[in-house]
Enzyme design. Structure first.
Site, PDB file in Angstrom:
ATOM      1  N   SER A 174       0.848  -1.199   0.000  1.00 36.10           N
ATOM      2  CA  SER A 174       0.000   0.000   0.000  1.00 36.10           C
ATOM      3  C   SER A 174       0.880   1.243   0.000  1.00 36.10           C
ATOM      4  O   SER A 174       2.042   1.187   0.448  1.00 36.10           O
ATOM      5  CB  SER A 174      -0.866  -0.008   1.265  1.00 36.10           C
ATOM      6  OG  SER A 174      -1.461   1.259   1.476  1.00 36.10           O
ATOM      7  N   TYR A 231      -1.432  -0.435  10.573  1.00 32.95           N
ATOM      8  CA  TYR A 231      -1.700  -0.816   9.179  1.00 32.95           C
ATOM      9  C   TYR A 231      -0.509  -0.443   8.303  1.00 32.95           C
ATOM     10  O   TYR A 231       0.012  -1.280   7.538  1.00 32.95           O
ATOM     11  CB  TYR A 231      -2.979  -0.156   8.661  1.00 32.95           C
ATOM     12  CG  TYR A 231      -3.234  -0.501   7.202  1.00 32.95           C
ATOM     13  CD1 TYR A 231      -3.531  -1.808   6.820  1.00 32.95           C
ATOM     14  CD2 TYR A 231      -3.145   0.471   6.204  1.00 32.95           C
ATOM     15  CE1 TYR A 231      -3.729  -2.141   5.486  1.00 32.95           C
ATOM     16  CE2 TYR A 231      -3.342   0.150   4.870  1.00 32.95           C
ATOM     17  CZ  TYR A 231      -3.635  -1.163   4.522  1.00 32.95           C
ATOM     18  OH  TYR A 231      -3.819  -1.489   3.185  1.00 32.95           O
TER      19      TYR A 231
HETATM   20  P1  NDP Z   1     -11.524  -6.057   0.475  1.00 33.51           P
HETATM   21  O1  NDP Z   1     -11.949  -5.882   1.887  1.00 33.51           O
HETATM   22  O2  NDP Z   1     -12.508  -5.798  -0.592  1.00 33.51           O
HETATM   23  O3  NDP Z   1     -10.912  -7.524   0.271  1.00 33.51           O
HETATM   24  C1  NDP Z   1     -10.076  -8.098   1.241  1.00 33.51           C
HETATM   25  C2  NDP Z   1      -9.939  -9.586   0.969  1.00 33.51           C
HETATM   26  O4  NDP Z   1      -9.044 -10.136   1.958  1.00 33.51           O
HETATM   27  C3  NDP Z   1     -11.250 -10.325   1.072  1.00 33.51           C
HETATM   28  O5  NDP Z   1     -11.357 -11.252   0.028  1.00 33.51           O
HETATM   29  C4  NDP Z   1     -11.140 -11.057   2.406  1.00 33.51           C
HETATM   30  O6  NDP Z   1     -11.818 -12.293   2.338  1.00 33.51           O
HETATM   31  C5  NDP Z   1      -9.631 -11.294   2.507  1.00 33.51           C
HETATM   32  N1  NDP Z   1      -9.235 -11.509   3.890  1.00 33.51           N
HETATM   33  C6  NDP Z   1      -9.166 -10.586   4.889  1.00 33.51           C
HETATM   34  N2  NDP Z   1      -8.848 -11.176   6.043  1.00 33.51           N
HETATM   35  C7  NDP Z   1      -8.706 -12.505   5.775  1.00 33.51           C
HETATM   36  C8  NDP Z   1      -8.410 -13.633   6.566  1.00 33.51           C
HETATM   37  N3  NDP Z   1      -8.165 -13.543   7.882  1.00 33.51           N
HETATM   38  N4  NDP Z   1      -8.369 -14.856   5.967  1.00 33.51           N
HETATM   39  C9  NDP Z   1      -8.606 -14.963   4.653  1.00 33.51           C
HETATM   40  N5  NDP Z   1      -8.892 -13.927   3.844  1.00 33.51           N
HETATM   41  C10 NDP Z   1      -8.948 -12.712   4.410  1.00 33.51           C
HETATM   42  O7  NDP Z   1     -10.254  -5.105   0.313  1.00 33.51           O
HETATM   43  P2  NDP Z   1      -9.230  -4.836  -0.912  1.00 33.51           P
HETATM   44  O8  NDP Z   1      -9.544  -5.671  -2.081  1.00 33.51           O
HETATM   45  O9  NDP Z   1      -9.151  -3.375  -1.069  1.00 33.51           O
HETATM   46  O10 NDP Z   1      -7.893  -5.315  -0.207  1.00 33.51           O
HETATM   47  C11 NDP Z   1      -7.001  -6.247  -0.771  1.00 33.51           C
HETATM   48  C12 NDP Z   1      -5.591  -5.883  -0.329  1.00 33.51           C
HETATM   49  O11 NDP Z   1      -5.249  -4.623  -0.880  1.00 33.51           O
HETATM   50  C13 NDP Z   1      -5.396  -5.774   1.174  1.00 33.51           C
HETATM   51  O12 NDP Z   1      -4.167  -6.361   1.515  1.00 33.51           O
HETATM   52  C14 NDP Z   1      -5.355  -4.258   1.411  1.00 33.51           C
HETATM   53  O13 NDP Z   1      -4.606  -3.933   2.539  1.00 33.51           O
HETATM   54  C15 NDP Z   1      -4.685  -3.803   0.133  1.00 33.51           C
HETATM   55  N6  NDP Z   1      -4.883  -2.420  -0.252  1.00 33.51           N
HETATM   56  C16 NDP Z   1      -6.137  -1.865  -0.378  1.00 33.51           C
HETATM   57  C17 NDP Z   1      -6.281  -0.552  -0.778  1.00 33.51           C
HETATM   58  C18 NDP Z   1      -7.600   0.119  -0.862  1.00 33.51           C
HETATM   59  O14 NDP Z   1      -7.632   1.390  -0.791  1.00 33.51           O
HETATM   60  N7  NDP Z   1      -8.693  -0.604  -1.032  1.00 33.51           N
HETATM   61  C19 NDP Z   1      -5.106   0.269  -1.135  1.00 33.51           C
HETATM   62  C20 NDP Z   1      -3.844  -0.408  -0.953  1.00 33.51           C
HETATM   63  C21 NDP Z   1      -3.756  -1.701  -0.561  1.00 33.51           C
HETATM   64  P3  NDP Z   1     -12.834 -12.852   3.472  1.00 33.51           P
HETATM   65  O15 NDP Z   1     -13.363 -11.679   4.236  1.00 33.51           O
HETATM   66  O16 NDP Z   1     -13.869 -13.604   2.696  1.00 33.51           O
HETATM   67  O17 NDP Z   1     -11.970 -13.756   4.289  1.00 33.51           O
HETATM   68  C1  8X3 Z   2      -5.055   1.493   1.672  1.00 33.35           C
HETATM   69  C2  8X3 Z   2      -4.712   2.893   1.317  1.00 33.35           C
HETATM   70  O1  8X3 Z   2      -4.445   5.252   2.236  1.00 33.35           O
HETATM   71  O2  8X3 Z   2      -6.259   3.900   3.107  1.00 33.35           O
HETATM   72  O3  8X3 Z   2      -3.923   0.721   1.813  1.00 33.35           O
HETATM   73  O4  8X3 Z   2      -3.994   3.436   3.739  1.00 33.35           O
HETATM   74  S1  8X3 Z   2      -4.858   3.901   2.676  1.00 33.35           S
END
Ligand code: NDP
Ligand code: 8X3
Length: 250
Positions: free
Chosen positions: A136, A149
């Site tokens: 991120s 985070y």
């Molecule tokens: P979502 O919440 O839409 O998706 C997160 C996914 O992670 C879900 O499929 C969830 O599946 C899975 N997950 C979370 N915890 C667990 C667990 N304990 N076991 C198994 N699966 C898990 O978020 P994003 O798609 O945005 O996030 C994906 C990645 O991108 C993350 O690592 C996030 O930190 C990162 N990210 C996101 C950004 C944003 O602004 N959205 C920006 C930068 C990075 P389920 O709940 O079914 O287990």
């Molecule tokens: C997610 C982006 O700016 O919310 O990783 O931390 S931010």
């Protein structure tokens, strides 16, 4: 030759969009997450011959290893690991933050990611595969309330570079992808279900979409084998930097 991507967190957001993109690009996908009904829907949508689902909590090491052991023959040959499952919990500054939330982020974003990577390394080395770790912008740019985070994502980015050094000469590629603001279920999870807060954050910001990230992941994975993207930072055009804060006292 059909290649196989192992994508964690494929029930939502980046991971689900990536599963769709890789299958559309002719790959097989192992799709993982905790929500079984969403995994089943994805397999029904994309076809069971292309998608193998594995329902487990990445923090449960025994369940993770059982899922790996149960991979059927064509899906066992993992060519790409996309370490995407992860989350932020809470937006409060450190003194008010929940320690339980901190532990959940560390266990999910750091410990589970390292464990899965370690488990799949022999396969990835044997197949001269690739790893893409979803970090991120929070890994590099601190903001109030980002505390643990951001720390977990700094681990992901640095771990990726370390892996790259350790895998020197194996042909295995390693990338850390560092997205900025993207509209998924991320903020809903972070705020423990506050849809209004999530809508307010993204309103008018033209955030990155899950499909943007899926396309980027696919591009990285399908570059010629002699090219390695070390780290890729990606932000919405409407998001940038706001400088330092200064506390003044007379
Ligand atoms: P979502 O919440 O839409 O998706 C997160 C996914 O992670 C879900 O499929 C969830 O599946 C899975 N997950 C979370 N915890 C667990 C667990 N304990 N076991 C198994 N699966 C898990 O978020 P994003 O798609 O945005 O996030 C994906 C990645 O991108 C993350 O690592 C996030 O930190 C990162 N990210 C996101 C950004 C944003 O602004 N959205 C920006 C930068 C990075 P389920 O709940 O079914 O287990
Ligand atoms: C997610 C982006 O700016 O919310 O990783 O931390 S931010």
């Amino acid at each position: 030759m059909t290649r196989t991507a192992f994508i964690t967190g494929a029930t939502s957001g980046f991971g689900r969009a990536a599963a769709r993109r890789f299958v559309a690009g002719g790959w097989r996908v192992v799709a993982t997450g905790r929500r079984a009904e969403r995994l089943q829907a994805l397999a029904a949508e994309l076809g069971p011959e292309r998608v193998h689902t594995a329902c487990f909590d990445v923090r449960d090491e025994a369940a993770m290893r059982a899922a790996l052991d149960a991979l059927p023959a064509p899906f066992r040959d993992v060519d790409l690991l996309v370490n995407n499952a992860g989350l932020a919990l809470g937006t409060k500054p450190a003194p008010q933050a929940s320690l339980a939330d901190w532990h959940t982020m560390i266990d999910t974003n750091v410990r589970a990611l390292a464990t899965l990577t370690h488990a799949l390394l022999p396969t990835l080395i044997a197949r001269r595969g690739a790893i893409i770790n979803v970090s991120s912008t929070a890994a590099r740019y601190p903001y109030p309330g980002g505390n643990v985070y951001g720390g977990t994502k700094a681990f992901v980015s640095q771990f990726s570079l370390g892996l790259r050094a350790d895998l020197h000469g194996t042909g295995v590629r390693v990338t850390t992808l560092e997205p900025g603001m993207a509209e998924t279920e991320f903020t809903l999870v972070r705020t423990h279900g506050d849809q209004a807060a999530s809508d307010a954050l993204y309103r008018g910001a033209q955030p990155i979409t899950a499909e943007d990230i899926a396309q980027t992941l696919f591009w990285i994975a399908t570059l010629p084998p002699h090219l390695n993207v070390n780290r890729l930072e990606l932000m919405p055009t409407r998001q940038s930097f706001a400088g330092f804060q200064v506390h003044r006292e007379d």
